[in-house]
Scaffold this motif. Structure first.
Motif, PDB file in Angstrom:
ATOM      1  N   MET A   1      19.024  42.781 -40.775  1.00  0.00           N
ATOM      2  CA  MET A   1      18.575  42.082 -39.581  1.00  0.00           C
ATOM      3  C   MET A   1      18.250  40.637 -39.936  1.00  0.00           C
ATOM      4  N   SER A   2      18.694  39.687 -39.102  1.00  0.00           N
ATOM      5  CA  SER A   2      18.406  38.281 -39.343  1.00  0.00           C
ATOM      6  C   SER A   2      16.969  37.981 -38.960  1.00  0.00           C
ATOM      7  N   TYR A   3      16.448  36.868 -39.476  1.00  0.00           N
ATOM      8  CA  TYR A   3      15.091  36.461 -39.126  1.00  0.00           C
ATOM      9  C   TYR A   3      14.953  36.246 -37.615  1.00  0.00           C
ATOM     10  N   ILE A   4      16.001  35.715 -37.001  1.00  0.00           N
ATOM     11  CA  ILE A   4      15.945  35.434 -35.565  1.00  0.00           C
ATOM     12  C   ILE A   4      15.715  36.710 -34.772  1.00  0.00           C
ATOM     13  N   TRP A   5      16.504  37.738 -35.038  1.00  0.00           N
ATOM     14  CA  TRP A   5      16.382  38.971 -34.245  1.00  0.00           C
ATOM     15  C   TRP A   5      15.239  39.844 -34.731  1.00  0.00           C
ATOM     16  N   LEU A   6      14.869  39.690 -36.003  1.00  0.00           N
ATOM     17  CA  LEU A   6      13.683  40.382 -36.489  1.00  0.00           C
ATOM     18  C   LEU A   6      12.439  39.825 -35.793  1.00  0.00           C
ATOM     19  N   GLY A   7      12.338  38.483 -35.743  1.00  0.00           N
ATOM     20  CA  GLY A   7      11.202  37.855 -35.068  1.00  0.00           C
ATOM     21  C   GLY A   7      11.167  38.184 -33.596  1.00  0.00           C
ATOM     22  N   PHE A   8      12.335  38.184 -32.957  1.00  0.00           N
ATOM     23  CA  PHE A   8      12.419  38.513 -31.534  1.00  0.00           C
ATOM     24  C   PHE A   8      11.940  39.942 -31.285  1.00  0.00           C
TER      25      PHE A   8
ATOM     26  N   LEU B   1      13.634  43.997 -45.020  1.00  0.00           N
ATOM     27  CA  LEU B   1      14.646  44.164 -43.962  1.00  0.00           C
ATOM     28  C   LEU B   1      15.553  42.946 -43.902  1.00  0.00           C
ATOM     29  N   ALA B   2      14.942  41.753 -43.965  1.00  0.00           N
ATOM     30  CA  ALA B   2      15.729  40.526 -43.881  1.00  0.00           C
ATOM     31  C   ALA B   2      16.620  40.349 -45.113  1.00  0.00           C
ATOM     32  N   LYS B   3      16.072  40.627 -46.300  1.00  0.00           N
ATOM     33  CA  LYS B   3      16.836  40.443 -47.539  1.00  0.00           C
ATOM     34  C   LYS B   3      17.994  41.424 -47.629  1.00  0.00           C
ATOM     35  N   SER B   4      17.802  42.602 -47.086  1.00  0.00           N
ATOM     36  CA  SER B   4      18.872  43.603 -47.145  1.00  0.00           C
ATOM     37  C   SER B   4      20.045  43.246 -46.253  1.00  0.00           C
ATOM     38  N   GLY B   5      19.828  42.239 -45.395  1.00  0.00           N
ATOM     39  CA  GLY B   5      20.896  41.829 -44.495  1.00  0.00           C
ATOM     40  C   GLY B   5      21.025  42.696 -43.270  1.00  0.00           C
TER      41      GLY B   5
END
Length: 458
Positions: A349-356, A343-347
């Motif tokens: 979702m950013s790590y920040i909002w993915l983690g949130f 998900l993060a690599k595909s762009g």
């Protein structure tokens, strides 16, 4: 021999969340036992883990977390106990009230919670300050009860999830291999505006609901009047009161500064020792014991009792924290991290909002902010090593902490502590503390996101 399932990693994630929810919320199983049981379940379902290696993996991941956070958490508990018994916590609160004035007394509760929740566990801080919040409401003619009660959490919950040495951010810093001094500094900077934004929300919801002061368990309203007028001469001085809080922060951050400005030097080597979190908090605990002994006239033998009580209470917190680490580590083994990495690599979702987002999901499902933080950190840490973000990972840590605040509802002990100690109903609790926690967590994540844009490498 592998465990033998072909279950998708996200299915394993959802099933493990359901298992934790049922065990903790429905069956009332101890959180530590529930987390270890869920970690074993994940190991059995994970196609990459041999069945004979499941228990070894769970125990190994549990042990690594205990080794990194056990001493700091135990020492933080001693500091909190000493500050409570010596009157240092009460002194800090009264000074904030004097500085901000009676008209802004709720802001003094925000500041008190902000400072006290650095070394003292938040539930303890709330127990300490809620009688003061109620007595302040009485002095104000019964007005602003909800504002005063929520103000404690606006400051206290913020530093509890953003600033070590509380268990969640401490364990996240270790798991994500982020310098602890940096986490403290950034955490304090994120917590401050998030607390103030939440305080503004508390002012709004207090006007909207206008709930009067209630009788609640503990001290009666008459007894609260007496406490409100206790002479300040019976409390320790401000310097001594703040010493156990400020000392470890200075020691730990000095290690960060020395390692940044003079890497490999003699100063950096000694700073690495004195600024080690375990050593710094041991020194701070000794300072707390000194304040308690001086204030109460206690001998070394008499100091053993509060120290033993504090360490005993910290034991379960350490077990639950490490259990959450094992739970999150086994999710990584099951391939959940790989799914989120895509998900993060595909762009998308950013790590920040993915983690949130994942932190919110875990908090809503199982109730514990600490477990949510540690689990998500365990999932994201290896992903960010393989594919580093364009900003410092400390911002991801802050966003995960913010997400762990959202969803403070009836499967969380803190929700019941708030409603019980304030005399509110469950519906009133959902209207007040659930909303303020969501505002605080979201505000913290937004501040972290803005920081990642303005100061990407801090």
């Amino acid at each position: 021999m592998l465990s033998g399932t072909l279950m998708h990693p996200l299915a394993i994630l959802l099933l493990s969340i359901v298992a934790v929810f049922v065990l903790i919320v429905r069956l009332k199983i101890n959180a530590f036992v529930a987390l270890i049981a869920a970690a074993i379940l994940i190991g059995v379902l994970a196609p990459t883990v041999p069945i004979e290696a499941v228990m070894g993996e769970v125990a190994g991941r549990f042990g690594r977390v205990v080794g990194s956070i056990g001493i700091p958490i135990a020492m933080a508990a001693v500091i909190g106990q000493c500050m409570m018994e010596s009157g240092a916590a009460d002194k800090i609160t009264r000074r904030f009230i004097a500085w901000f004035g009676e008209k802004r007394s709720s802001l003094s509760l925000v500041a008190s919670g902000y400072v006290l929740s650095v070394p003292v566990f938040y539930d303890t801080v709330f127990y300490l300050l809620v009688p003061l919040a109620r007595s302040m409401t009485i002095r104000a003619g019964g007005r602003h009860y909800i504002l005063n009660a929520l103000a404690i959490g606006a400051g206290g919950s913020a530093t509890h999830v953003f600033v070590p040495p509380t268990p969640g951010p401490l364990a996240m810093a270790e798991t994500m291999n982020i310098d602890l001094g940096l986490v403290i500094v950034v955490g304090l900077l994120v917590a401050a505006p998030a607390s103030l934004l939440t305080w503004l929300y508390c002012i709004w919801i207090d006007k909207k609901l206008d709930i009067p002061v209630r009788e609640a368990p503990g001290l009666s309203l008459a007894e609260l009047e007496e406490i409100a007028h206790k002479p300040e001469s019976e409390l320790p001085g401000m310097f001594a009161s703040l010493l156990p809080v400020v000392l470890p922060i200075i020691m730990i951050t000095s290690n960060t500064v020395a390692g940044t400005l003079a890497p490999g030097s003699e100063i950096a080597r000694y700073a690495s020792f004195f600024g080690n979190p375990s050593f710094a908090l041991m020194v701070a605990a000794a300072a707390g014991l000194w304040v308690l002994a001086r204030q109460k006239g206690m001998s070394l033998a008499e100091l053993a009792k509060p120290a033993q009580e504090a360490i005993g209470s910290a034991g379960m917190i350490i077990l639950i924290t490490a259990g959450g680490g094992a739970f999150g580590g086994m999710l990584v083994e099951a391939g959940v991290g790989d799914v989120f990495a895509e998900l993060a690599k595909s762009g998308s979702m950013s790590y920040i909002w993915l983690g949130f987002g994942v932190s919110v999901l875990l908090r809503v499902a199982q109730g514990s902010a600490t477990v949510a933080m540690i689990t998500v950190a365990s999932i994201l840490a290896p992903i960010m090593v393989q594919s580093p973000p364009a900003y410092h990972p400390v911002y991801v840590l802050m966003a995960v902490g913010g997400g762990s605040l959202v969803g403070n509802w009836m499967n969380n002990s803190g929700f019941w502590v708030f409603t019980t100690m304030t005399g509110l109903t469950e519906v009133e609790g959902l209207k007040t503390v659930t909303g303020s926690s969501a505002v605080l967590g979201t505000s913290g994540a937004v501040v972290a996101w803005i920081g990642s844009i303005l100061f990407p490498m801090v």
